[in-house]
Design an enzyme around this catalytic site. Sequence first.
Site, short mmCIF file in Angstrom:
data_model
loop_
_atom_site.label_atom_id
_atom_site.label_comp_id
_atom_site.label_asym_id
_atom_site.label_seq_id
_atom_site.Cartn_x
_atom_site.Cartn_y
_atom_site.Cartn_z
N GLY A 56 0.77 -1.24 0.00
CA GLY A 56 0.00 0.00 0.00
C GLY A 56 0.80 1.29 0.00
N ASP A 78 0.77 3.16 4.42
CA ASP A 78 -0.30 3.87 3.73
C ASP A 78 -1.33 4.38 4.75
OD1 ASP A 78 -1.24 1.29 4.33
OD2 ASP A 78 -2.16 0.94 2.39
N ASP A 138 -4.74 2.17 10.84
CA ASP A 138 -6.17 2.08 11.13
C ASP A 138 -6.34 1.58 12.57
OD1 ASP A 138 -8.92 1.94 10.76
OD2 ASP A 138 -8.89 0.14 9.55
N THR A 139 -6.49 0.29 12.79
CA THR A 139 -6.55 -0.22 14.17
C THR A 139 -5.18 -0.05 14.84
OG1 THR A 139 -5.88 -2.47 13.57
CG2 THR A 139 -8.25 -1.98 13.52
N GLY A 140 -4.12 -0.06 14.05
CA GLY A 140 -2.77 0.10 14.59
C GLY A 140 -2.08 -1.21 14.91
N LYS A 144 -6.24 7.00 10.44
CA LYS A 144 -7.66 6.77 10.77
C LYS A 144 -7.73 6.54 12.28
CE LYS A 144 -9.89 4.36 6.84
NZ LYS A 144 -10.37 3.00 6.45
N ASP A 154 -5.60 -0.28 -2.10
CA ASP A 154 -6.38 -1.16 -2.97
C ASP A 154 -7.70 -1.59 -2.37
OD1 ASP A 154 -5.25 -2.94 -0.95
OD2 ASP A 154 -5.93 -4.57 -2.24
N ARG A 165 -4.62 0.58 -7.13
CA ARG A 165 -3.38 1.06 -6.51
C ARG A 165 -2.67 2.11 -7.36
NH1 ARG A 165 -2.04 -2.19 -2.08
NH2 ARG A 165 -2.51 -4.41 -2.23
#
Length: 177
Positions: free
Chosen positions: A42, A101, A104-106, A132, A160, A166
């Site tokens: 990503g 990239d 998110d949750t980490g 995020k 993606d 991508r």
Amino acid sequence: MAHKMLPVIPAPAIQKRVAELGAEISDFYKDQPLVCVCVLKGAFLFFSDLVRRINLGAGGLEIDFVRLSSYGSATSRSHQAVFTKDLEVDVAGKHVLVVDDIVDTGHSAEFLLHVLEKRGAASLKICAFVDKHERREAGVKVDFAGFPIQKGFIVGYGMDYAEKYRELDAVYELVPE
Ligand code: IMP
Ligand code: MG
């Protein structure tokens, strides 16, 4: 399922922000050697644009690549990751910047930081194109963030959906039709 693609971040805005991040990172590490680690797949476009905007003066830049595969069980809430491609550079005693990239949750970033710490990195920081942070579960913080995004699934500029989109030079939100 069919999807609509809503433009979220146009290409010129991406390039402007990447230049700002490069300047910020250059200023932070100036005159010190740095290893930049690209998290595949990503981050590949973000990484290639970003490293060209980093100037460390008397320091020097090394680049390397990792690829992670994550698996976990929804019931146990366990999160495991493995390398499907490990680093080749020895990070012991070096400053390391992980470039991803999206954090998110980490969980994937947390795994990577844990491994790099055990390998003796002198310092560890995270740069993510998109932060995020509303969905963060792991105790990781993005040190250099491109764009904060509240919610939604985004594609383009390396990111993606089922390996598609991508190559796009802008970011879009995928919305089910
Ligand atoms: P996490 O931080 O461990 O949850 O994992 C983040 C990874 O999930 C990112 O590096 C992306 O590869 C993927 N991901 C999370 N949100 C999105 C999205 O909106 N679009 C595309 N990939 C995403
Ligand atoms: Mg990723």
